[in-house]
Design a protein around this motif. Structure first.
Motif, PDB file in Angstrom:
ATOM      1  N   THR A 264      17.768  45.149  31.538  1.00 27.09           N
ATOM      2  CA  THR A 264      18.216  45.057  30.152  1.00 27.09           C
ATOM      3  C   THR A 264      19.719  44.839  30.140  1.00 27.09           C
ATOM      4  N   THR A 265      20.176  43.788  29.453  1.00 24.95           N
ATOM      5  CA  THR A 265      21.604  43.503  29.412  1.00 24.95           C
ATOM      6  C   THR A 265      22.192  43.944  28.077  1.00 24.95           C
ATOM      7  N   PHE A 266      23.439  44.401  28.144  1.00 28.64           N
ATOM      8  CA  PHE A 266      24.138  44.925  26.972  1.00 28.64           C
ATOM      9  C   PHE A 266      25.496  44.251  26.835  1.00 28.64           C
ATOM     10  N   VAL A 267      25.829  43.889  25.595  1.00 27.40           N
ATOM     11  CA  VAL A 267      27.181  43.451  25.260  1.00 27.40           C
ATOM     12  C   VAL A 267      27.611  44.245  24.038  1.00 27.40           C
ATOM     13  N   SER A 268      28.709  44.988  24.183  1.00 23.92           N
ATOM     14  CA  SER A 268      29.238  45.789  23.078  1.00 23.92           C
ATOM     15  C   SER A 268      30.696  45.418  22.891  1.00 23.92           C
ATOM     16  N   ILE A 269      31.156  45.400  21.642  1.00 24.28           N
ATOM     17  CA  ILE A 269      32.527  44.973  21.361  1.00 24.28           C
ATOM     18  C   ILE A 269      33.244  46.028  20.537  1.00 24.28           C
ATOM     19  N   GLU A 270      34.508  46.262  20.889  1.00 25.14           N
ATOM     20  CA  GLU A 270      35.310  47.320  20.265  1.00 25.14           C
ATOM     21  C   GLU A 270      36.691  46.768  19.915  1.00 25.14           C
ATOM     22  N   VAL A 271      37.124  47.001  18.674  1.00 20.31           N
ATOM     23  CA  VAL A 271      38.391  46.447  18.205  1.00 20.31           C
ATOM     24  C   VAL A 271      39.599  47.172  18.782  1.00 20.31           C
ATOM     25  N   ASP A 272      39.462  48.456  19.111  1.00 19.51           N
ATOM     26  CA  ASP A 272      40.584  49.228  19.648  1.00 19.51           C
ATOM     27  C   ASP A 272      40.683  48.997  21.155  1.00 19.51           C
TER      28      ASP A 272
ATOM     29  N   VAL B 119      22.727  46.226  17.147  1.00 21.75           N
ATOM     30  CA  VAL B 119      23.180  47.439  16.483  1.00 21.75           C
ATOM     31  C   VAL B 119      24.525  47.150  15.830  1.00 21.75           C
ATOM     32  N   LEU B 120      24.549  47.143  14.504  1.00 20.01           N
ATOM     33  CA  LEU B 120      25.792  46.902  13.775  1.00 20.01           C
ATOM     34  C   LEU B 120      26.401  48.245  13.407  1.00 20.01           C
ATOM     35  N   ASP B 121      27.348  48.669  14.232  1.00 17.36           N
ATOM     36  CA  ASP B 121      27.988  49.963  14.037  1.00 17.36           C
ATOM     37  C   ASP B 121      29.458  49.809  13.698  1.00 17.36           C
TER      38      ASP B 121
ATOM     39  N   THR C 121      28.106  46.129  17.777  1.00 19.08           N
ATOM     40  CA  THR C 121      29.471  46.097  17.268  1.00 19.08           C
ATOM     41  C   THR C 121      29.959  47.534  17.133  1.00 19.08           C
ATOM     42  N   GLY C 122      31.216  47.764  17.521  1.00 18.00           N
ATOM     43  CA  GLY C 122      31.777  49.105  17.396  1.00 18.00           C
ATOM     44  C   GLY C 122      31.389  50.022  18.532  1.00 18.00           C
ATOM     45  N   THR C 123      31.870  49.738  19.732  1.00 20.68           N
ATOM     46  CA  THR C 123      31.550  50.568  20.898  1.00 20.68           C
ATOM     47  C   THR C 123      32.041  51.993  20.717  1.00 20.68           C
ATOM     48  N   GLY C 124      33.218  52.150  20.077  1.00 21.84           N
ATOM     49  CA  GLY C 124      33.848  53.463  20.038  1.00 21.84           C
ATOM     50  C   GLY C 124      34.147  53.913  21.458  1.00 21.84           C
ATOM     51  N   CYS C 125      33.697  55.103  21.807  1.00 16.94           N
ATOM     52  CA  CYS C 125      33.854  55.615  23.181  1.00 16.94           C
ATOM     53  C   CYS C 125      32.546  55.531  23.963  1.00 16.94           C
ATOM     54  N   GLY C 126      31.585  54.763  23.455  1.00 17.18           N
ATOM     55  CA  GLY C 126      30.389  54.460  24.230  1.00 17.18           C
ATOM     56  C   GLY C 126      29.225  55.418  24.070  1.00 17.18           C
ATOM     57  N   VAL C 127      29.254  56.287  23.055  1.00 14.23           N
ATOM     58  CA  VAL C 127      28.182  57.274  22.921  1.00 14.23           C
ATOM     59  C   VAL C 127      26.853  56.600  22.576  1.00 14.23           C
ATOM     60  N   GLY C 128      26.833  55.785  21.534  1.00 14.09           N
ATOM     61  CA  GLY C 128      25.596  55.088  21.174  1.00 14.09           C
ATOM     62  C   GLY C 128      25.120  54.177  22.284  1.00 14.09           C
ATOM     63  N   LEU C 129      26.057  53.502  22.919  1.00 11.58           N
ATOM     64  CA  LEU C 129      25.721  52.620  24.036  1.00 11.58           C
ATOM     65  C   LEU C 129      25.079  53.410  25.173  1.00 11.58           C
ATOM     66  N   ALA C 130      25.614  54.586  25.453  1.00 10.36           N
ATOM     67  CA  ALA C 130      25.058  55.423  26.524  1.00 10.36           C
ATOM     68  C   ALA C 130      23.615  55.825  26.229  1.00 10.36           C
ATOM     69  N   TRP C 131      23.321  56.184  24.982  1.00  7.98           N
ATOM     70  CA  TRP C 131      21.933  56.514  24.617  1.00  7.98           C
ATOM     71  C   TRP C 131      21.002  55.350  24.951  1.00  7.98           C
TER      72      TRP C 131
ATOM     73  N   ARG D 145      28.361  45.111  29.488  1.00  3.53           N
ATOM     74  CA  ARG D 145      29.696  44.544  29.272  1.00  3.53           C
ATOM     75  C   ARG D 145      30.283  45.128  28.002  1.00  3.53           C
ATOM     76  N   VAL D 146      31.489  45.668  28.111  1.00  5.76           N
ATOM     77  CA  VAL D 146      32.217  46.149  26.945  1.00  5.76           C
ATOM     78  C   VAL D 146      33.424  45.240  26.764  1.00  5.76           C
ATOM     79  N   LEU D 147      33.511  44.616  25.587  1.00  6.48           N
ATOM     80  CA  LEU D 147      34.561  43.658  25.296  1.00  6.48           C
ATOM     81  C   LEU D 147      35.545  44.238  24.296  1.00  6.48           C
ATOM     82  N   HIS D 148      36.786  43.791  24.388  1.00  2.85           N
ATOM     83  CA  HIS D 148      37.785  44.144  23.379  1.00  2.85           C
ATOM     84  C   HIS D 148      37.923  42.972  22.421  1.00  2.85           C
ATOM     85  N   GLY D 149      37.789  43.249  21.119  1.00  3.47           N
ATOM     86  CA  GLY D 149      37.961  42.188  20.144  1.00  3.47           C
ATOM     87  C   GLY D 149      37.356  42.545  18.802  1.00  3.47           C
ATOM     88  N   ASP D 150      37.545  41.649  17.855  1.00  2.00           N
ATOM     89  CA  ASP D 150      36.939  41.803  16.537  1.00  2.00           C
ATOM     90  C   ASP D 150      35.425  41.684  16.666  1.00  2.00           C
ATOM     91  N   TRP D 151      34.719  42.419  15.812  1.00  6.23           N
ATOM     92  CA  TRP D 151      33.256  42.465  15.930  1.00  6.23           C
ATOM     93  C   TRP D 151      32.610  41.096  15.834  1.00  6.23           C
TER      94      TRP D 151
END
Length: 200
Positions: A77-85, A122-124, A58-68, A103-109
């Motif tokens: 390894t599959t990834f789903v990250s969601i960003e409210v903005d 990861v609850l960010d 939750t909370g992709t931001g600009c993808g820094v944590g996701l990139a790590w 996958r980066v999604l737009h929406g509420d966490w």
């Protein structure tokens, strides 16, 4: 997300091209809430241990944590990250466009739940319960986290430090949760992360 987290990358030289690109994206967007380098290194270690699994954030931001995390694993390894903005979600999705396992999604966490259960969660950007009125903590056993999976909760003030009491209710929720074996890791004198293993 750590306030001032993106600024902490100034002078850090050993970043991968993907993490560097995410940091640059955040800098250009004026977004200074990326995960701190210390948190990024921890995420890298934890993700490497879940290679081949399903990772949620939750909370992709600009993808820094996701990139790590993406850098530490492989295409299995599959990834789903969601960003409210919406703008940040679109920019982050473009950053990872060449990686079909991400996958980066737009929406509420809360929308991340339908993509679980996760082997690493990861609850960010919601669900930690640090403000139980505005952001009640999730129940990791309610479809969010697989048995044997890890949950990561960042941006706690370390226990015993000034201001730590404001996070104590959330800290106790996670450290005492009956479905988890959890511990607090101090990453810097002012930054701690709680990591929990779902045991049942």
């Amino acid at each position: 997300m750590a306030e001032g987290g993106n600024s902490a990358y100034r002078g850090v030289r050993d970043l991968s091209p993907l993490v560097s690109a995410a940091v640059d994206l955040a800098t250009k967007a004026g977004f200074d809430n990326s995960c701190a380098p210390e948190q990024g290194r921890l995420l890298s270690v934890l993700a490497r241990g879940r290679t081949g699994g399903r990772v949620g954030e939750t909370g992709t931001g600009c993808g820094v944590g996701l990139a790590w995390m993406v850098d530490a694993t492989d295409p299995a390894t599959t990834f789903v990250s969601i960003e409210v903005d919406e703008g940040r979600a679109a920019a982050s999705a473009a950053l990872f466009a060449s990686r079909p396992q991400v996958r980066v999604l737009h929406g509420d966490w809360t929308g991340l739940a339908e993509h679980g259960p996760f082997d690493l969660l990861v609850l960010d950007g919601g669900g930690k319960g640090k403000d139980p009125v505005a952001d009640p903590p999730i129940d990791p056993a309610a479809g969010w986290l697989a048995v044997g999976g890890l949950i990561v909760l960042d941006d706690f003030i370390p226990a015993g430090e000034p201001g730590a009491a404001e996070h104590d209710a959330a800290r106790r929720h996670w450290l005492d949760h009956p479905a988890l074996k959890a511990t607090e890791l101090r990453l810097t004198p002012t930054l701690a992360t709680i990591v929990g293993l779902r045991v049942r």
